[in-house]
Design a protein around this motif. Structure first.
Motif, PDB file in Angstrom:
ATOM      1  N   ALA A 138       0.843  -1.191   0.000  1.00 38.57           N
ATOM      2  CA  ALA A 138       0.000   0.000   0.000  1.00 38.57           C
ATOM      3  C   ALA A 138       0.872   1.232   0.000  1.00 38.57           C
ATOM      4  CB  ALA A 138      -0.938   0.003   1.212  1.00 38.57           C
ATOM      5  N   ALA A 139       0.296   2.352  -0.464  1.00 41.35           N
ATOM      6  CA  ALA A 139       1.047   3.603  -0.490  1.00 41.35           C
ATOM      7  C   ALA A 139       1.306   4.119   0.920  1.00 41.35           C
ATOM      8  CB  ALA A 139       0.297   4.653  -1.314  1.00 41.35           C
ATOM      9  N   SER A 140       0.352   3.897   1.824  1.00 40.48           N
ATOM     10  CA  SER A 140       0.509   4.261   3.234  1.00 40.48           C
ATOM     11  C   SER A 140      -0.356   3.310   4.056  1.00 40.48           C
ATOM     12  CB  SER A 140       0.109   5.719   3.469  1.00 40.48           C
ATOM     13  OG  SER A 140      -1.257   5.917   3.147  1.00 40.48           O
ATOM     14  N   GLU A 141      -0.266   3.429   5.377  1.00 33.87           N
ATOM     15  CA  GLU A 141      -1.007   2.516   6.236  1.00 33.87           C
ATOM     16  C   GLU A 141      -2.510   2.707   6.120  1.00 33.87           C
ATOM     17  OE1 GLU A 141       0.293   2.774  10.215  1.00 33.87           O
ATOM     18  OE2 GLU A 141       2.393   2.329   9.781  1.00 33.87           O
ATOM     19  N   SER A 142      -2.951   3.931   5.859  1.00 30.94           N
ATOM     20  CA  SER A 142      -4.386   4.198   5.797  1.00 30.94           C
ATOM     21  C   SER A 142      -4.959   4.113   4.387  1.00 30.94           C
ATOM     22  CB  SER A 142      -4.673   5.595   6.375  1.00 30.94           C
ATOM     23  OG  SER A 142      -3.967   6.590   5.630  1.00 30.94           O
ATOM     24  N   SER A 143      -4.110   3.982   3.377  1.00 32.53           N
ATOM     25  CA  SER A 143      -4.603   3.961   2.000  1.00 32.53           C
ATOM     26  C   SER A 143      -5.035   2.551   1.608  1.00 32.53           C
ATOM     27  CB  SER A 143      -3.519   4.464   1.046  1.00 32.53           C
ATOM     28  OG  SER A 143      -2.391   3.603   1.096  1.00 32.53           O
ATOM     29  N   ARG A 144      -5.648   2.481   0.431  1.00 27.88           N
ATOM     30  CA  ARG A 144      -6.120   1.190  -0.069  1.00 27.88           C
ATOM     31  C   ARG A 144      -4.928   0.319  -0.426  1.00 27.88           C
ATOM     32  NH1 ARG A 144     -10.175   0.324  -5.273  1.00 27.88           N
ATOM     33  NH2 ARG A 144     -10.342  -1.955  -5.104  1.00 27.88           N
ATOM     34  N   ARG A 145      -4.978  -0.935  -0.001  1.00 31.62           N
ATOM     35  CA  ARG A 145      -3.845  -1.830  -0.246  1.00 31.62           C
ATOM     36  C   ARG A 145      -4.144  -2.773  -1.399  1.00 31.62           C
ATOM     37  NH1 ARG A 145      -4.094  -5.742   5.117  1.00 31.62           N
ATOM     38  NH2 ARG A 145      -6.178  -6.631   4.739  1.00 31.62           N
ATOM     39  N   GLU A 146      -3.050  -3.338  -1.934  1.00 29.85           N
ATOM     40  CA  GLU A 146      -3.113  -4.206  -3.110  1.00 29.85           C
ATOM     41  C   GLU A 146      -2.511  -5.557  -2.755  1.00 29.85           C
ATOM     42  OE1 GLU A 146      -0.868  -4.548  -7.455  1.00 29.85           O
ATOM     43  OE2 GLU A 146      -0.779  -2.697  -6.282  1.00 29.85           O
ATOM     44  N   ALA A 147      -3.273  -6.616  -3.039  1.00 33.32           N
ATOM     45  CA  ALA A 147      -2.805  -7.966  -2.719  1.00 33.32           C
ATOM     46  C   ALA A 147      -1.677  -8.365  -3.664  1.00 33.32           C
ATOM     47  CB  ALA A 147      -3.944  -8.964  -2.821  1.00 33.32           C
ATOM     48  N   ILE A 148      -0.648  -8.999  -3.090  1.00 31.59           N
ATOM     49  CA  ILE A 148       0.477  -9.510  -3.881  1.00 31.59           C
ATOM     50  C   ILE A 148       0.172 -10.963  -4.196  1.00 31.59           C
ATOM     51  CG2 ILE A 148       2.966  -9.870  -3.939  1.00 31.59           C
ATOM     52  CD1 ILE A 148       3.213  -7.713  -1.767  1.00 31.59           C
ATOM     53  N   SER A 149      -0.147 -11.213  -5.476  1.00 29.81           N
ATOM     54  CA  SER A 149      -0.570 -12.568  -5.848  1.00 29.81           C
ATOM     55  C   SER A 149       0.582 -13.557  -5.652  1.00 29.81           C
ATOM     56  CB  SER A 149      -1.028 -12.577  -7.308  1.00 29.81           C
ATOM     57  OG  SER A 149       0.036 -12.196  -8.160  1.00 29.81           O
ATOM     58  N   GLY A 150       0.255 -14.709  -5.071  1.00 28.06           N
ATOM     59  CA  GLY A 150       1.248 -15.753  -4.852  1.00 28.06           C
ATOM     60  C   GLY A 150       2.068 -15.599  -3.600  1.00 28.06           C
ATOM     61  N   ALA A 151       1.971 -14.448  -2.916  1.00 33.84           N
ATOM     62  CA  ALA A 151       2.753 -14.220  -1.689  1.00 33.84           C
ATOM     63  C   ALA A 151       1.919 -14.689  -0.491  1.00 33.84           C
ATOM     64  CB  ALA A 151       3.115 -12.742  -1.562  1.00 33.84           C
ATOM     65  N   ASN A 152       2.012 -15.951  -0.170  1.00 31.16           N
ATOM     66  CA  ASN A 152       1.219 -16.524   0.931  1.00 31.16           C
ATOM     67  C   ASN A 152       2.077 -17.402   1.839  1.00 31.16           C
ATOM     68  OD1 ASN A 152       1.655 -18.619  -0.826  1.00 31.16           O
ATOM     69  ND2 ASN A 152      -0.483 -18.775  -1.499  1.00 31.16           N
ATOM     70  N   GLN A 153       3.383 -17.060   1.925  1.00 31.85           N
ATOM     71  CA  GLN A 153       4.280 -17.801   2.782  1.00 31.85           C
ATOM     72  C   GLN A 153       4.679 -16.931   3.985  1.00 31.85           C
ATOM     73  OE1 GLN A 153       4.961 -21.019   2.155  1.00 31.85           O
ATOM     74  NE2 GLN A 153       3.684 -20.868   0.286  1.00 31.85           N
ATOM     75  N   LEU A 154       5.404 -17.535   4.929  1.00 30.84           N
ATOM     76  CA  LEU A 154       5.840 -16.793   6.108  1.00 30.84           C
ATOM     77  C   LEU A 154       6.901 -15.753   5.767  1.00 30.84           C
ATOM     78  CD1 LEU A 154       6.105 -19.709   8.707  1.00 30.84           C
ATOM     79  CD2 LEU A 154       4.300 -17.998   8.516  1.00 30.84           C
ATOM     80  N   VAL A 155       7.589 -15.939   4.665  1.00 32.21           N
ATOM     81  CA  VAL A 155       8.695 -15.053   4.270  1.00 32.21           C
ATOM     82  C   VAL A 155       8.332 -14.361   2.961  1.00 32.21           C
ATOM     83  CG1 VAL A 155      11.135 -14.930   3.678  1.00 32.21           C
ATOM     84  CG2 VAL A 155      10.366 -16.547   5.407  1.00 32.21           C
ATOM     85  N   TYR A 156       8.665 -13.079   2.879  1.00 32.18           N
ATOM     86  CA  TYR A 156       8.474 -12.307   1.637  1.00 32.18           C
ATOM     87  C   TYR A 156       9.683 -11.398   1.460  1.00 32.18           C
ATOM     88  CZ  TYR A 156       6.732  -8.958  -1.746  1.00 32.18           C
ATOM     89  OH  TYR A 156       6.592  -8.157  -2.855  1.00 32.18           O
ATOM     90  N   ALA A 157      10.257 -11.451   0.277  1.00 31.22           N
ATOM     91  CA  ALA A 157      11.405 -10.606  -0.056  1.00 31.22           C
ATOM     92  C   ALA A 157      10.926  -9.448  -0.925  1.00 31.22           C
ATOM     93  CB  ALA A 157      12.476 -11.412  -0.789  1.00 31.22           C
ATOM     94  N   PRO A 158      10.977  -8.217  -0.440  1.00 31.05           N
ATOM     95  CA  PRO A 158      10.527  -7.071  -1.249  1.00 31.05           C
ATOM     96  C   PRO A 158      11.324  -6.955  -2.544  1.00 31.05           C
ATOM     97  CG  PRO A 158      10.799  -6.428   1.046  1.00 31.05           C
ATOM     98  CD  PRO A 158      11.404  -7.792   0.922  1.00 31.05           C
ATOM     99  N   GLU A 159      10.661  -6.502  -3.595  1.00 28.86           N
ATOM    100  CA  GLU A 159      11.280  -6.286  -4.893  1.00 28.86           C
ATOM    101  C   GLU A 159      11.280  -4.798  -5.203  1.00 28.86           C
ATOM    102  OE1 GLU A 159       8.505  -6.668  -8.408  1.00 28.86           O
ATOM    103  OE2 GLU A 159       7.944  -8.424  -7.199  1.00 28.86           O
TER     104      GLU A 159
END
Length: 493
Positions: A321-342
């Motif tokens: 999301a752009a900020s904590e209060s803004s609308r967020r976007e789901a990251i498809s396929g990211a459903n594990q305990l670990v996520y590496a930002p790109e």
């Protein structure tokens, strides 16, 4: 025999000279040179009178228009064509006269032969002096026949010459007509262009006159208005200097107060966000570990040992999301305990929803993801090359684990290629069916892994030598794809 008169040729030459005497393209202000004398050092002693009136631009344009009209009349070539036709008719007449002369010569031979036969018959019946007279007459007839034969030779030669002259005149007439038509078309085109130019000059001259009249008409009003404005400003400066300065100082103070209040408001918002995050962490049994920069890994863990065994059974979904209060976007396929930002996540807040035993918990980063140090300079260095090569290892192929040696992942301006030596695993140009993003599923080193789908039905999970190389490859490929009007994203983005 008819004699060809050179009058036609002389007239055509004279007319050609007349055609060339067209009006001059340059208009002089006077019809004669100015009268003056030169003294020492080339100084003018007698200068022309200053009050001498010259022709205006409008008069010059009118005169050039009249000259063009006269030129159009002089350039008519109908008379020339008529002269060529007359010459051709004269040559045809000569040919007809030669034919008549040939017929007359043939009749003369027949008559002389008949006369000689009559005289021969008379000589057989005559004797003495009459016989000598008949023989003399016969010799005279034979001499006439010889002379007639000679005249026939001359006539045949003249006939040949007349035929040659007629064919030459005919060819010359045709060539002259072609040349006249061509010159006529050229002259008409030049006249039309000159007319267009004259009309354009006349229109520009009229517009200039109208503009000058309007400016002269509006000049006094504008000058008067400027004088009034200047007078008003002078009166204002004289009578209200302190009031103006006071208003300026007041505006400056208001701007300073607004800046201070905005900075204080931002500070309060940050403190409120920290307080809310602390309150949420007290109620949420899970926390988010990892540096919030590009090239690191974010990992969800339990905040107490009692719930640590249940985290593997939870359902997880990562968001950006752009900020904590803004609308967020789901990251498809990211459903594990670990996520590496790109690189696409830089400047955005990363959140994760955890569904455990019917309860939903949310963990979020303290702020937006920061870029990695040295990545920008690395990308700028690679952009200078036409192709950038990275050493990778294929971890998965079409979703199945795959063990392989090191390969070369080449990112070019028009295509992406995966190869080992002379063997090419995949090579595709940038298209809408291509997908490229950071790894979102299970991987040994998520921060170094990249998901690449060259085309439908073929996908790879590539592991780079370092996090910087992986992020640089993503940035380069997306920039080159954008130059080709293609957007590289992940699955279902």
């Amino acid at each position: 025999m008819t004699k060809v008169c050179p009058e036609t040729e002389e007239k055509s030459v004279c007319e050609a000279v007349v055609v060339q005497a067209i009006s001059a393209d340059v208009s002089f202000p006077a019809n004669q040179f100015p009268s003056y004398k030169l003294g020492p050092d080339d100084q003018i002693l007698d200068e022309p009178k200053e009050n001498e009136k010259h022709r205006s631009v409008k008069d010059v344009v009118d005169k050039e228009t009249g000259d063009l009209s006269d030129q159009h009349k002089r350039l008519s070539v109908r008379d020339l064509a008529c002269k060529f036709d007359k010459n051709l008719a004269a040559a045809s007449k000569l040919v007809d006269e030669a034919k008549l002369n040939e017929v007359t010569s043939l009749e003369g031979h027949v008559m002389l032969k008949k006369l000689r036969d009559a005289l021969e018959s008379m000589r057989g019946r005559m004797d003495g002096r009459n016989k000598e007279a008949v023989e003399k007459a016969i010799s005279m007839v034979e001499a006439l026949a010889v002379k007639l034969t000679q005249n026939e030779g001359v006539l045949i030669q003249e006939k040949t010459e007349v035929k040659k002259l007629a064919s030459f005149l005919k060819q010359t007439s045709e060539d002259a007509k072609k040349l006249v038509n061509q010159e006529w078309s050229f002259a008409c085109a030049e006249i039309e262009s000159a007319k267009t130019l004259v009309i354009r000059l006349g229109g520009a001259f009229e517009e200039q006159e109208l503009a000058s009249k309007a400016s002269r008409a509006q000049g006094p009003n504008v000058e008067k208005l400027v004088e009034e404005v200047q007078e008003a400003r002078r009166i204002k400066r004289m009578h209200q200097p302190t009031k103006v300065m006071g208003m300026q100082h007041e505006l400056h103070d208001l701007k300073s107060q607004i800046q201070e209040k905005s900075a204080y408001s931002i500070k309060l918002q940050r403190e409120i966000a920290i307080i809310k995050r602390a309150e949420g962490s007290k109620s949420c049994p899970y926390v988010l570990d990892g540096a919030q920069t590009l090239g690191s890994c974010l990992r969800i863990r339990a905040s107490s040992d009692n719930s640590a065994s249940d985290i593997s059974k939870c359902s997880i979904q990562w968001y950006r999301a752009a900020s904590e209060s803004s609308r967020r976007e789901a990251i498809s396929g990211a459903n594990q305990l670990v996520y590496a930002p790109e690189p696409y996540d830089v400047g955005r807040v990363i959140q994760a929803d955890i569904l455990s035993n019917g309860q939903k918990f949310t963990v979020t980063t303290d702020g937006p993801i920061n870029t990695a140090s040295g990545l920008q300079s690395r990308v700028e260095l690679l952009l200078r090359k036409s192709n950038s090569e990275f050493t990778v290892v294929i971890s998965q192929m079409n979703g199945q684990d795959h063990s392989s040696r090191s390969h070369v992942f080449t990112v070019g301006k028009a295509r992406v290629k995966l190869s080992r030596g002379w063997i090419t695993k995949a090579r595709e140009i940038y298209s809408n069916s291509m997908q490229l993003c950071g790894v979102r599923g299970n991987a040994n080193a998520p921060a170094k892994a990249l998901f690449w789908q060259p085309r439908k039905g073929l996908s790879f999970l590539l592991t780079f030598e370092s996090e910087q190389e992986r992020n640089a490859a993503i940035v380069l490929s997306r920039k080159y794809a954008y130059d080709s009007n293609v957007t590289l994203v992940g699955p279902d983005d």
